[in-house]
Design a protein around this motif. Structure first.
Motif, short mmCIF file in Angstrom:
data_model
loop_
_atom_site.label_atom_id
_atom_site.label_comp_id
_atom_site.label_asym_id
_atom_site.label_seq_id
_atom_site.Cartn_x
_atom_site.Cartn_y
_atom_site.Cartn_z
N HIS A 92 -29.89 13.60 -36.34
CA HIS A 92 -29.13 14.02 -36.11
C HIS A 92 -27.76 12.50 -35.70
N THR A 93 -28.44 12.24 -34.16
CA THR A 93 -27.78 11.28 -34.29
C THR A 93 -27.57 9.99 -34.77
N ARG A 94 -28.53 9.39 -35.95
CA ARG A 94 -28.48 8.88 -37.35
C ARG A 94 -26.99 9.29 -38.04
N ILE A 95 -26.95 10.54 -38.17
CA ILE A 95 -26.14 10.64 -38.93
C ILE A 95 -24.92 10.97 -38.29
N ARG A 96 -24.20 10.95 -36.97
CA ARG A 96 -23.13 10.66 -36.52
C ARG A 96 -23.02 9.37 -36.19
N ARG A 97 -24.11 8.45 -36.02
CA ARG A 97 -23.25 7.44 -35.82
C ARG A 97 -23.20 6.48 -37.31
N GLU A 98 -23.72 6.60 -38.05
CA GLU A 98 -23.87 6.64 -38.98
C GLU A 98 -22.92 6.76 -40.25
N LEU A 99 -22.40 8.33 -40.45
CA LEU A 99 -21.29 8.78 -41.68
C LEU A 99 -20.27 9.18 -40.65
N LEU A 100 -20.10 9.57 -39.10
CA LEU A 100 -18.86 10.32 -38.63
C LEU A 100 -18.60 9.73 -37.40
N GLY A 101 -17.09 10.20 -37.32
CA GLY A 101 -16.08 9.12 -36.38
C GLY A 101 -15.52 10.13 -36.26
N PHE A 102 -15.26 10.49 -35.02
CA PHE A 102 -14.47 12.14 -33.86
C PHE A 102 -13.26 11.52 -33.86
N VAL A 103 -12.43 12.19 -33.41
CA VAL A 103 -11.07 12.04 -32.42
C VAL A 103 -10.70 13.70 -32.04
N TYR A 104 -10.64 13.59 -31.05
CA TYR A 104 -10.23 14.77 -29.97
C TYR A 104 -9.02 15.14 -29.68
N GLN A 105 -8.16 16.09 -28.96
CA GLN A 105 -6.96 16.64 -28.26
C GLN A 105 -6.78 15.59 -27.31
N PHE A 106 -7.67 15.31 -26.69
CA PHE A 106 -7.90 14.11 -25.20
C PHE A 106 -8.23 12.85 -25.74
N HIS A 107 -8.11 12.40 -25.37
CA HIS A 107 -8.30 10.51 -26.68
C HIS A 107 -9.90 10.36 -25.91
N HIS A 108 -10.83 10.34 -25.05
CA HIS A 108 -11.68 9.87 -23.92
C HIS A 108 -11.73 9.06 -24.02
N LEU A 109 -10.79 8.05 -23.91
CA LEU A 109 -11.30 6.16 -23.70
C LEU A 109 -11.58 6.47 -22.51
N LEU A 110 -12.44 4.94 -22.55
CA LEU A 110 -13.16 4.60 -21.84
C LEU A 110 -11.95 3.82 -20.62
N PRO A 111 -11.81 3.93 -19.62
CA PRO A 111 -10.61 3.81 -18.59
C PRO A 111 -10.76 2.10 -18.04
N ASP A 112 -11.89 1.87 -18.16
CA ASP A 112 -12.47 0.30 -17.85
C ASP A 112 -12.16 -0.27 -18.52
N PHE A 113 -11.62 -0.29 -19.62
CA PHE A 113 -11.71 -1.07 -20.25
C PHE A 113 -10.81 -1.01 -21.28
N SER A 114 -9.88 -2.11 -22.07
CA SER A 114 -9.14 -2.14 -23.04
C SER A 114 -9.35 -2.10 -24.09
N ALA A 115 -8.33 -1.47 -24.60
CA ALA A 115 -7.99 -1.15 -26.08
C ALA A 115 -8.91 -1.64 -26.91
N GLU A 116 -8.70 -3.15 -26.88
CA GLU A 116 -10.03 -3.56 -28.43
C GLU A 116 -11.47 -3.54 -27.62
N GLU A 117 -11.82 -3.25 -25.83
CA GLU A 117 -12.59 -2.99 -26.22
C GLU A 117 -13.45 -1.42 -25.67
#
Length: 227
Positions: free
Chosen positions: A84-109
């Motif tokens: 399942h982890t392989r499928i998620r990594r290779e085939l899927l992308g996720f967007v949620y209602q809240f962005h869940h970005l890493l706060p200490d990293f830049s947009a590019e990072e």
């Protein structure tokens, strides 16, 4: 066969029940769904109708589902957790209602990170991240951390991150739910344009009829049944 004919998602009789206070609650009651390459499908239903549960099923994010879930013609029902982890990594992308970005990293990072995890080189990951972010109008925001971005800009970064590894399917759960109407329209249009440009498919959950009407096809979840 033309790519548009290829099924990215094939669900057959998918069910999910929960036990609450000794009472069984049937959230999904036998869902069938096909999504083909390059198709953007709206998953419409009121809050609490089971849209997120269905996205979790397609995204292989938890167990407890009955039925057949095929992604890019791979049957996932009997797969191990690592499969399942392989499928998620290779085939899927996720967007949620809240962005869940890493706060200490830049947009590019934030867009580089999933690519590095997938084994992409630093140079190629940075080039891909910059290209995606520029296509979303964030060329001047590459080095900005999430706290320095507006809500719409943060969600655009989340969209770029979801597309970073060129997934066959993007799963989006109320991706514009935290945005005002004007910004929601812009971000959805950009998400759909990028999905088409990348040749992916998308399943986008929403309770907004107006936004759903902008997509290729609408399926409705009501009382555990998809129509």
């Amino acid at each position: 066969m033309n790519d548009i004919q290829n099924k990215v998602v094939e669900l057959r009789n998918v069910k999910r029940s929960f036990s609450q206070g000794g009472v069984q609650i049937d959230v999904l009651k036998g869902v069938d769904l096909d999504i083909r390459s390059n198709e953007i499908v709206a998953l419409l239903g009121p809050s609490g109708s089971g849209k997120s549960t269905l996205l979790q099923a397609v995204g292989l994010l938890e167990g407890g589902f009955d039925g057949s879930i095929k992604l890019a013609d791979e049957e996932t029902a009997q797969m191990s957790a690592s499969g399942h982890t392989r499928i998620r990594r290779e085939l899927l992308g996720f967007v949620y209602q809240f962005h869940h970005l890493l706060p200490d990293f830049s947009a590019e990072e934030n867009v580089v990170m999933p690519q590095l995890i997938a084994g992409t080189s630093q140079v190629d990951a940075e080039e891909r991240a910059e290209s995606l972010l520029r296509s979303l109008g964030l060329g001047e925001r590459l080095d900005h951390k999430p706290s320095k971005l507006s809500g719409g800009e943060q969600q655009r970064v989340a969209v770029a991150r979801a597309l970073a590894n060129a997934p066959k399917l993007v799963l989006a759960d109320e991706p514009t739910g935290n945005l005002d109407e004007t910004t929601a329209d812009i971000v959805l249009a950009e998400l759909m344009a990028l999905v088409r440009e990348e040749g992916s498919a998308a399943l986008i959950a929403t309770h907004n009829e107006r936004l759903a009407a902008k997509m290729d096809r609408v399926v409705r979840l009501h009382d555990g049944i998809l129509s």
